[in-house]
Design an enzyme around this catalytic site. Sequence first.
Site, PDB file in Angstrom:
ATOM      1  N   THR A   1      -7.136 -26.685 -30.586  1.00 30.94           N
ATOM      2  CA  THR A   1      -8.338 -27.500 -30.786  1.00 30.94           C
ATOM      3  C   THR A   1      -9.590 -26.732 -30.347  1.00 30.94           C
ATOM      4  O   THR A   1     -10.689 -27.034 -30.790  1.00 30.94           O
ATOM      5  CB  THR A   1      -8.231 -28.819 -29.993  1.00 30.94           C
ATOM      6  OG1 THR A   1      -7.663 -28.530 -28.702  1.00 30.94           O
ATOM      7  CG2 THR A   1      -7.332 -29.825 -30.675  1.00 30.94           C
TER       8      THR A   1
ATOM      9  N   ASP B   1      -0.277 -14.840 -29.690  1.00 33.63           N
ATOM     10  CA  ASP B   1      -1.601 -14.323 -29.307  1.00 33.63           C
ATOM     11  C   ASP B   1      -1.690 -12.817 -29.531  1.00 33.63           C
ATOM     12  O   ASP B   1      -0.700 -12.099 -29.388  1.00 33.63           O
ATOM     13  CB  ASP B   1      -1.865 -14.665 -27.830  1.00 33.63           C
ATOM     14  CG  ASP B   1      -3.347 -14.622 -27.509  1.00 33.63           C
ATOM     15  OD1 ASP B   1      -4.162 -14.553 -28.446  1.00 33.63           O
ATOM     16  OD2 ASP B   1      -3.683 -14.664 -26.309  1.00 33.63           O
TER      17      ASP B   1
ATOM     18  N   ARG C   1       4.541 -16.019 -24.134  1.00 37.89           N
ATOM     19  CA  ARG C   1       3.190 -15.746 -24.644  1.00 37.89           C
ATOM     20  C   ARG C   1       3.044 -14.244 -24.838  1.00 37.89           C
ATOM     21  O   ARG C   1       3.337 -13.455 -23.936  1.00 37.89           O
ATOM     22  CB  ARG C   1       2.108 -16.250 -23.686  1.00 37.89           C
ATOM     23  CG  ARG C   1       0.706 -15.980 -24.265  1.00 37.89           C
ATOM     24  CD  ARG C   1      -0.403 -16.598 -23.469  1.00 37.89           C
ATOM     25  NE  ARG C   1      -1.680 -16.409 -24.166  1.00 37.89           N
ATOM     26  CZ  ARG C   1      -2.693 -17.253 -24.136  1.00 37.89           C
ATOM     27  NH1 ARG C   1      -2.583 -18.371 -23.448  1.00 37.89           N
ATOM     28  NH2 ARG C   1      -3.808 -16.992 -24.793  1.00 37.89           N
TER      29      ARG C   1
ATOM     30  N   ARG D   1     -10.528  -8.789 -37.837  1.00 47.07           N
ATOM     31  CA  ARG D   1      -9.644  -9.774 -37.190  1.00 47.07           C
ATOM     32  C   ARG D   1      -8.730 -10.448 -38.228  1.00 47.07           C
ATOM     33  O   ARG D   1      -7.557 -10.707 -37.976  1.00 47.07           O
ATOM     34  CB  ARG D   1     -10.477 -10.844 -36.464  1.00 47.07           C
ATOM     35  CG  ARG D   1     -11.230 -10.322 -35.254  1.00 47.07           C
ATOM     36  CD  ARG D   1     -12.009 -11.443 -34.571  1.00 47.07           C
ATOM     37  NE  ARG D   1     -11.107 -12.484 -34.079  1.00 47.07           N
ATOM     38  CZ  ARG D   1     -10.414 -12.395 -32.942  1.00 47.07           C
ATOM     39  NH1 ARG D   1     -10.540 -11.349 -32.162  1.00 47.07           N
ATOM     40  NH2 ARG D   1      -9.619 -13.371 -32.578  1.00 47.07           N
TER      41      ARG D   1
ATOM     42  N   SER E   1      -3.415 -22.037 -22.080  1.00 44.19           N
ATOM     43  CA  SER E   1      -4.457 -22.358 -23.073  1.00 44.19           C
ATOM     44  C   SER E   1      -4.227 -23.712 -23.757  1.00 44.19           C
ATOM     45  O   SER E   1      -4.293 -23.826 -24.980  1.00 44.19           O
ATOM     46  CB  SER E   1      -4.575 -21.242 -24.121  1.00 44.19           C
ATOM     47  OG  SER E   1      -4.836 -20.003 -23.502  1.00 44.19           O
TER      48      SER E   1
ATOM     49  N   HIS F   1      -4.586 -11.425 -38.414  1.00 44.15           N
ATOM     50  CA  HIS F   1      -3.954 -12.730 -38.712  1.00 44.15           C
ATOM     51  C   HIS F   1      -2.974 -12.592 -39.880  1.00 44.15           C
ATOM     52  O   HIS F   1      -1.891 -13.178 -39.865  1.00 44.15           O
ATOM     53  CB  HIS F   1      -5.020 -13.775 -39.047  1.00 44.15           C
ATOM     54  CG  HIS F   1      -5.916 -14.108 -37.887  1.00 44.15           C
ATOM     55  ND1 HIS F   1      -5.433 -14.357 -36.622  1.00 44.15           N
ATOM     56  CD2 HIS F   1      -7.274 -14.216 -37.796  1.00 44.15           C
ATOM     57  CE1 HIS F   1      -6.460 -14.612 -35.803  1.00 44.15           C
ATOM     58  NE2 HIS F   1      -7.573 -14.519 -36.490  1.00 44.15           N
TER      59      HIS F   1
ATOM     60  N   LEU G   1      17.678 -25.823 -37.409  1.00 44.26           N
ATOM     61  CA  LEU G   1      16.546 -25.505 -36.529  1.00 44.26           C
ATOM     62  C   LEU G   1      15.367 -26.377 -36.890  1.00 44.26           C
ATOM     63  O   LEU G   1      15.051 -26.556 -38.069  1.00 44.26           O
ATOM     64  CB  LEU G   1      16.165 -24.026 -36.723  1.00 44.26           C
ATOM     65  CG  LEU G   1      14.910 -23.530 -35.996  1.00 44.26           C
ATOM     66  CD1 LEU G   1      15.116 -23.547 -34.485  1.00 44.26           C
ATOM     67  CD2 LEU G   1      14.546 -22.110 -36.449  1.00 44.26           C
TER      68      LEU G   1
ATOM     69  N   ARG H   1     -14.468 -20.439 -33.101  1.00 46.00           N
ATOM     70  CA  ARG H   1     -14.558 -19.078 -33.648  1.00 46.00           C
ATOM     71  C   ARG H   1     -15.500 -19.064 -34.868  1.00 46.00           C
ATOM     72  O   ARG H   1     -15.941 -20.108 -35.319  1.00 46.00           O
ATOM     73  CB  ARG H   1     -13.157 -18.597 -34.032  1.00 46.00           C
ATOM     74  CG  ARG H   1     -12.267 -18.537 -32.809  1.00 46.00           C
ATOM     75  CD  ARG H   1     -10.938 -17.920 -33.106  1.00 46.00           C
ATOM     76  NE  ARG H   1     -10.151 -17.834 -31.880  1.00 46.00           N
ATOM     77  CZ  ARG H   1      -9.086 -17.075 -31.738  1.00 46.00           C
ATOM     78  NH1 ARG H   1      -8.680 -16.323 -32.744  1.00 46.00           N
ATOM     79  NH2 ARG H   1      -8.428 -17.048 -30.599  1.00 46.00           N
TER      80      ARG H   1
HETATM   81  C1  IPE Z   1      -4.090 -19.575 -27.709  1.00 42.64           C
HETATM   82  O1  IPE Z   1      -4.699 -18.371 -28.002  1.00 42.64           O
HETATM   83  C2  IPE Z   1      -4.085 -20.441 -28.937  1.00 42.64           C
HETATM   84  C3  IPE Z   1      -3.176 -20.013 -29.973  1.00 42.64           C
HETATM   85  C4  IPE Z   1      -2.329 -19.027 -29.895  1.00 42.64           C
HETATM   86  C5  IPE Z   1      -3.238 -20.799 -31.167  1.00 42.64           C
HETATM   87  P1  IPE Z   1      -6.252 -18.140 -27.740  1.00 42.64           P
HETATM   88  O2  IPE Z   1      -6.513 -16.721 -28.068  1.00 42.64           O
HETATM   89  O3  IPE Z   1      -7.054 -19.161 -28.464  1.00 42.64           O
HETATM   90  O4  IPE Z   1      -6.380 -18.421 -26.178  1.00 42.64           O
HETATM   91  P2  IPE Z   1      -7.453 -17.958 -25.109  1.00 42.64           P
HETATM   92  O5  IPE Z   1      -8.809 -18.322 -25.637  1.00 42.64           O
HETATM   93  O6  IPE Z   1      -7.306 -16.464 -24.949  1.00 42.64           O
HETATM   94  O7  IPE Z   1      -7.082 -18.678 -23.848  1.00 42.64           O
HETATM   95  C1  IPE Z   2      -3.854 -15.500 -31.961  1.00 37.77           C
HETATM   96  O1  IPE Z   2      -4.506 -14.287 -32.012  1.00 37.77           O
HETATM   97  C2  IPE Z   2      -4.019 -16.285 -33.225  1.00 37.77           C
HETATM   98  C3  IPE Z   2      -4.774 -17.521 -33.089  1.00 37.77           C
HETATM   99  C4  IPE Z   2      -5.328 -17.995 -32.024  1.00 37.77           C
HETATM  100  C5  IPE Z   2      -4.927 -18.269 -34.308  1.00 37.77           C
HETATM  101  P1  IPE Z   2      -6.017 -14.157 -31.551  1.00 37.77           P
HETATM  102  O2  IPE Z   2      -6.882 -14.365 -32.746  1.00 37.77           O
HETATM  103  O3  IPE Z   2      -6.305 -15.063 -30.410  1.00 37.77           O
HETATM  104  O4  IPE Z   2      -6.066 -12.649 -31.110  1.00 37.77           O
HETATM  105  P2  IPE Z   2      -6.858 -12.039 -29.868  1.00 37.77           P
HETATM  106  O5  IPE Z   2      -6.479 -12.825 -28.658  1.00 37.77           O
HETATM  107  O6  IPE Z   2      -8.317 -12.159 -30.187  1.00 37.77           O
HETATM  108  O7  IPE Z   2      -6.387 -10.622 -29.807  1.00 37.77           O
HETATM  109 MG    MG Z   3      -6.234 -14.817 -28.387  1.00 40.53          MG
END
Ligand code: IPE
Ligand code: IPE
Ligand code: MG
Length: 240
Positions: free
Chosen positions: A59, A13, A179, A26, A187, A30, A128, A64
Amino acid sequence: MTDETLHVALILDGNGRWARMRGLQRSDGHLQAQTAVKSVVDAALECNVTHLTLFAFSTENWSRSAEEVALLMQPERWLMTPQQVTHYRDHKVHVTFLGDREDIRLPARCTRWIRSVEEETSQLHPRLRLSVAFNYGGRQEITEAIRRAHLTSGGAGSEHAFQEHLWSRGLPDIDLCVRTSGEHRLSNFMLWSMWYAELIFTKTLWPDYRGSDLVQALDEFRQRNRRWGTAPSSAHPANS
Ligand code: IPE
Ligand code: IPE
Ligand code: MG
């Protein structure tokens, strides 16, 4: 692989915040994720982690923007490049994917890529097992397992029988879940296998996370007293 298992799960995250802090898009955040992924996989190999599970797309992440989802549906760009897949194969890392593969929202290119990575890295005695939770939801995994159990004559009369219907069948329970990005929640991640997992939350954003952070998390994990519901031993400070 030894009989002794060590299953570490990581919730990746903070990609978006990493980019925002730098005035970037964003998507730029990624695209930085793969460096962290490679670094933690290499550290997991060093530390004899037998199972590593990464939460890459939930899911709920379909909600987004179309532009962001379109990039996330190209995991070969942001999660593991073809060179990394070859590196994993050469280092005996078997990559598999957990989640709803029947979902019609998944582009055919993406499901083909998932299958090709699984095939390329498939091996008899992996060091692994790297599982990527992609289009994964913990509730959906359990609901789908209930549906599958009803369809089979064996049913799901015991925890053991029920587990055989989960997407994560064959994986040991999670020992440690980390996390990143300072959020303190699961989540919808691996709700069944997480039952007695130790949890570590770090403020580090995923693109900055490295193998050394995983080594540190494993050190902290080894200091934890995993009681599994038993009463504290007499040596425990709370008892003295
Ligand atoms: C959790 O991150 C899902 C993944 C890392 C794939 P999110 O960014 O989607 O979670 P929330 O919305 O902050 O709970
Ligand atoms: C996690 O980073 C990646 C995925 C959920 C795919 P985020 O995209 O959720 O990044 P933040 O939480 O918005 O910073
Ligand atoms: Mg996030």
